[in-house]
Design a protein around this motif. Structure first.
Motif, PDB file in Angstrom:
ATOM      1  N   LEU A  25       0.843  -1.204   0.000  1.00 45.17           N
ATOM      2  CA  LEU A  25       0.000   0.000   0.000  1.00 45.17           C
ATOM      3  C   LEU A  25       0.872   1.246   0.000  1.00 45.17           C
ATOM      4  CD1 LEU A  25      -2.574  -1.071   2.726  1.00 45.17           C
ATOM      5  CD2 LEU A  25      -2.816  -1.260   0.252  1.00 45.17           C
ATOM      6  N   VAL A  26       0.461   2.245  -0.761  1.00 44.85           N
ATOM      7  CA  VAL A  26       1.166   3.530  -0.779  1.00 44.85           C
ATOM      8  C   VAL A  26       0.188   4.587  -0.282  1.00 44.85           C
ATOM      9  CG1 VAL A  26       2.335   5.246  -2.215  1.00 44.85           C
ATOM     10  CG2 VAL A  26       2.579   2.803  -2.732  1.00 44.85           C
ATOM     11  N   TRP A  27       0.550   5.249   0.816  1.00 45.79           N
ATOM     12  CA  TRP A  27      -0.305   6.275   1.418  1.00 45.79           C
ATOM     13  C   TRP A  27       0.243   7.648   1.088  1.00 45.79           C
ATOM     14  CZ3 TRP A  27      -4.645   4.676   3.933  1.00 45.79           C
ATOM     15  CH2 TRP A  27      -4.691   3.343   4.351  1.00 45.79           C
ATOM     16  N   ARG A  28      -0.654   8.588   0.768  1.00 43.05           N
ATOM     17  CA  ARG A  28      -0.280   9.996   0.586  1.00 43.05           C
ATOM     18  C   ARG A  28      -1.256  10.838   1.366  1.00 43.05           C
ATOM     19  NH1 ARG A  28       0.094  11.953  -5.366  1.00 43.05           N
ATOM     20  NH2 ARG A  28      -0.721  13.789  -4.349  1.00 43.05           N
ATOM     21  N   PHE A  29      -0.765  11.909   1.943  1.00 39.39           N
ATOM     22  CA  PHE A  29      -1.610  12.777   2.755  1.00 39.39           C
ATOM     23  C   PHE A  29      -1.498  14.203   2.252  1.00 39.39           C
ATOM     24  CE2 PHE A  29       0.185   9.320   5.257  1.00 39.39           C
ATOM     25  CZ  PHE A  29      -0.982   8.647   5.584  1.00 39.39           C
ATOM     26  N   SER A  30      -2.645  14.899   2.254  1.00 35.51           N
ATOM     27  CA  SER A  30      -2.645  16.297   1.830  1.00 35.51           C
ATOM     28  C   SER A  30      -3.736  17.039   2.576  1.00 35.51           C
ATOM     29  CB  SER A  30      -2.867  16.391   0.314  1.00 35.51           C
ATOM     30  OG  SER A  30      -4.089  15.785  -0.025  1.00 35.51           O
ATOM     31  N   ARG A  31      -3.797  18.325   2.356  1.00 35.00           N
ATOM     32  CA  ARG A  31      -4.807  19.142   3.038  1.00 35.00           C
ATOM     33  C   ARG A  31      -6.175  18.880   2.421  1.00 35.00           C
ATOM     34  NH1 ARG A  31      -1.044  24.312   3.764  1.00 35.00           N
ATOM     35  NH2 ARG A  31       0.199  23.398   5.424  1.00 35.00           N
ATOM     36  N   SER A  32      -7.139  18.762   3.273  1.00 34.60           N
ATOM     37  CA  SER A  32      -8.485  18.407   2.842  1.00 34.60           C
ATOM     38  C   SER A  32      -9.340  19.648   2.658  1.00 34.60           C
ATOM     39  CB  SER A  32      -9.121  17.504   3.894  1.00 34.60           C
ATOM     40  OG  SER A  32     -10.452  17.246   3.576  1.00 34.60           O
ATOM     41  N   ARG A  85      -3.030   4.133  -2.569  1.00 33.33           N
ATOM     42  CA  ARG A  85      -2.744   3.542  -3.873  1.00 33.33           C
ATOM     43  C   ARG A  85      -2.386   2.068  -3.679  1.00 33.33           C
ATOM     44  NH1 ARG A  85      -1.231   6.397  -8.283  1.00 33.33           N
ATOM     45  NH2 ARG A  85      -1.799   8.565  -8.206  1.00 33.33           N
ATOM     46  N   TYR A  86      -2.977   1.232  -4.526  1.00 36.31           N
ATOM     47  CA  TYR A  86      -2.719  -0.203  -4.459  1.00 36.31           C
ATOM     48  C   TYR A  86      -2.517  -0.728  -5.863  1.00 36.31           C
ATOM     49  CZ  TYR A  86      -3.540  -5.164  -3.602  1.00 36.31           C
ATOM     50  OH  TYR A  86      -3.437  -6.531  -3.550  1.00 36.31           O
ATOM     51  N   ASP A  87      -1.327  -1.258  -6.132  1.00 32.04           N
ATOM     52  CA  ASP A  87      -1.002  -1.792  -7.453  1.00 32.04           C
ATOM     53  C   ASP A  87      -1.562  -3.207  -7.554  1.00 32.04           C
ATOM     54  OD1 ASP A  87       0.024  -2.531  -9.891  1.00 32.04           O
ATOM     55  OD2 ASP A  87       2.046  -1.759  -9.480  1.00 32.04           O
ATOM     56  N   VAL A  88      -2.742  -3.326  -8.159  1.00 30.63           N
ATOM     57  CA  VAL A  88      -3.433  -4.611  -8.248  1.00 30.63           C
ATOM     58  C   VAL A  88      -2.634  -5.582  -9.111  1.00 30.63           C
ATOM     59  CG1 VAL A  88      -5.574  -5.762  -8.934  1.00 30.63           C
ATOM     60  CG2 VAL A  88      -5.655  -3.464  -8.001  1.00 30.63           C
ATOM     61  N   ALA A  89      -2.092  -5.100 -10.227  1.00 28.40           N
ATOM     62  CA  ALA A  89      -1.388  -5.972 -11.166  1.00 28.40           C
ATOM     63  C   ALA A  89      -0.119  -6.574 -10.560  1.00 28.40           C
ATOM     64  CB  ALA A  89      -1.041  -5.199 -12.438  1.00 28.40           C
ATOM     65  N   ALA A  90       0.565  -5.848  -9.684  1.00 28.83           N
ATOM     66  CA  ALA A  90       1.825  -6.332  -9.114  1.00 28.83           C
ATOM     67  C   ALA A  90       1.649  -6.991  -7.749  1.00 28.83           C
ATOM     68  CB  ALA A  90       2.802  -5.161  -8.995  1.00 28.83           C
ATOM     69  N   SER A  91       0.435  -7.098  -7.282  1.00 30.26           N
ATOM     70  CA  SER A  91       0.182  -7.628  -5.943  1.00 30.26           C
ATOM     71  C   SER A  91       0.526  -9.107  -5.837  1.00 30.26           C
ATOM     72  CB  SER A  91      -1.284  -7.425  -5.575  1.00 30.26           C
ATOM     73  OG  SER A  91      -1.544  -8.026  -4.326  1.00 30.26           O
ATOM     74  N   VAL A 123      -5.720   3.292 -12.599  1.00 31.00           N
ATOM     75  CA  VAL A 123      -4.851   4.271 -13.246  1.00 31.00           C
ATOM     76  C   VAL A 123      -3.774   3.481 -13.974  1.00 31.00           C
ATOM     77  CG1 VAL A 123      -3.227   6.158 -12.844  1.00 31.00           C
ATOM     78  CG2 VAL A 123      -5.287   5.971 -11.449  1.00 31.00           C
ATOM     79  N   ASP A 124      -3.533   3.778 -15.225  1.00 30.51           N
ATOM     80  CA  ASP A 124      -2.573   3.059 -16.069  1.00 30.51           C
ATOM     81  C   ASP A 124      -2.886   1.568 -16.162  1.00 30.51           C
ATOM     82  OD1 ASP A 124      -1.184   5.425 -16.481  1.00 30.51           O
ATOM     83  OD2 ASP A 124       0.127   5.098 -14.751  1.00 30.51           O
ATOM     84  N   GLY A 125      -4.138   1.200 -15.920  1.00 31.10           N
ATOM     85  CA  GLY A 125      -4.554  -0.183 -16.039  1.00 31.10           C
ATOM     86  C   GLY A 125      -4.054  -1.110 -14.955  1.00 31.10           C
ATOM     87  N   ARG A 126      -3.493  -0.545 -13.868  1.00 33.74           N
ATOM     88  CA  ARG A 126      -2.952  -1.411 -12.833  1.00 33.74           C
ATOM     89  C   ARG A 126      -3.098  -0.902 -11.407  1.00 33.74           C
ATOM     90  NH1 ARG A 126       2.110  -3.472 -14.238  1.00 33.74           N
ATOM     91  NH2 ARG A 126       2.670  -3.605 -12.061  1.00 33.74           N
ATOM     92  N   VAL A 127      -3.150   0.408 -11.197  1.00 39.76           N
ATOM     93  CA  VAL A 127      -3.149   0.957  -9.836  1.00 39.76           C
ATOM     94  C   VAL A 127      -4.535   1.468  -9.450  1.00 39.76           C
ATOM     95  CG1 VAL A 127      -2.129   2.685  -8.314  1.00 39.76           C
ATOM     96  CG2 VAL A 127      -0.735   1.637 -10.085  1.00 39.76           C
ATOM     97  N   LEU A 128      -5.026   0.996  -8.313  1.00 45.83           N
ATOM     98  CA  LEU A 128      -6.310   1.431  -7.779  1.00 45.83           C
ATOM     99  C   LEU A 128      -6.054   2.568  -6.799  1.00 45.83           C
ATOM    100  CD1 LEU A 128      -9.366   0.893  -7.541  1.00 45.83           C
ATOM    101  CD2 LEU A 128      -8.846  -0.734  -5.739  1.00 45.83           C
ATOM    102  N   VAL A 129      -6.711   3.709  -7.004  1.00 46.36           N
ATOM    103  CA  VAL A 129      -6.514   4.875  -6.144  1.00 46.36           C
ATOM    104  C   VAL A 129      -7.816   5.178  -5.410  1.00 46.36           C
ATOM    105  CG1 VAL A 129      -5.906   7.326  -6.073  1.00 46.36           C
ATOM    106  CG2 VAL A 129      -4.819   5.828  -7.743  1.00 46.36           C
ATOM    107  N   ILE A 130      -7.714   5.316  -4.087  1.00 39.23           N
ATOM    108  CA  ILE A 130      -8.883   5.620  -3.263  1.00 39.23           C
ATOM    109  C   ILE A 130      -8.573   6.857  -2.444  1.00 39.23           C
ATOM    110  CG2 ILE A 130     -10.279   4.814  -1.333  1.00 39.23           C
ATOM    111  CD1 ILE A 130      -9.845   1.987  -2.447  1.00 39.23           C
ATOM    112  N   GLN A 131      -9.499   7.825  -2.456  1.00 38.02           N
ATOM    113  CA  GLN A 131      -9.320   9.042  -1.677  1.00 38.02           C
ATOM    114  C   GLN A 131     -10.380   9.113  -0.601  1.00 38.02           C
ATOM    115  OE1 GLN A 131      -9.410  12.297  -4.423  1.00 38.02           O
ATOM    116  NE2 GLN A 131      -7.288  11.988  -5.040  1.00 38.02           N
ATOM    117  N   ALA A 132      -9.974   9.605   0.565  1.00 39.46           N
ATOM    118  CA  ALA A 132     -10.917   9.763   1.672  1.00 39.46           C
ATOM    119  C   ALA A 132     -10.632  11.085   2.363  1.00 39.46           C
ATOM    120  CB  ALA A 132     -10.776   8.618   2.660  1.00 39.46           C
TER     121      ALA A 132
END
Length: 143
Positions: free
Chosen positions: A18-25, A43-49, A69-78
């Motif tokens: 898992l790749v986490w990124r944080f920013s101002r909401s 971010r979760y790279d489904v193809a490389a999991s 994204v790019d056919g492989r990475v699932l991006v979720i924002q909360a």
């Protein structure tokens, strides 16, 4: 992350994938929003999991194709909560739900069946009964 992300059964997504990124909401929080990084992007790279079995990974890539994204990475924002911790939990829960649904086996194929003779007969009798009821409500013709 406190709670591991469980896909289905014993399959768990390790934190290393898992790749986490944080920013101002831009969400709730008043002046607090301007000073803290509470928005979470997961971010979760489904193809490389390596966590997902091959069959599940293929299913997930097919079913989530429009979200990847790019056919492989699932991006979720909360960003619905004020705290980064709660947004992390929400993003993790959303990822688990998405993967669980995407990896589910396909539904059983429907077998075509015909209605029984008795069922057809009851339906036609019911239609006739309704028709007679409505005929009885009509005003007499020609008078």
């Amino acid at each position: 992350m406190s709670e591991p992300i469980r896909v289905r059964g014993s399959v768990v997504v390790p934190d290393a994938e898992l790749v986490w990124r944080f920013s101002r909401s831009s969400g709730p929080g008043g002046q607090h929003v301007n000073t803290s990084d509470s928005k979470v992007e997961l971010r979760y790279d489904v193809a490389a999991s390596k966590a997902l079995p091959e069959v599940w990974r293929t299913r997930a890539l097919e079913r989530l194709a429009n979200r990847l994204v790019d056919g492989r990475v699932l991006v979720i924002q909360a960003s619905e909560f004020r705290s980064q911790w709660r947004n992390r939990e929400a993003a993790g829960a959303r990822l688990a739900a998405l993967l669980s649904e995407a990896c589910a086996p396909p539904p059983k194929a429907r077998r075509a069946t015909r209605p029984s003779r008795g069922m057809v007969q009851r339906r036609l009798e019911n239609k006739k009964h309704r028709s007679e009821l409505k005929q009885g409500r009509r005003a007499p013709r020609g008078e």
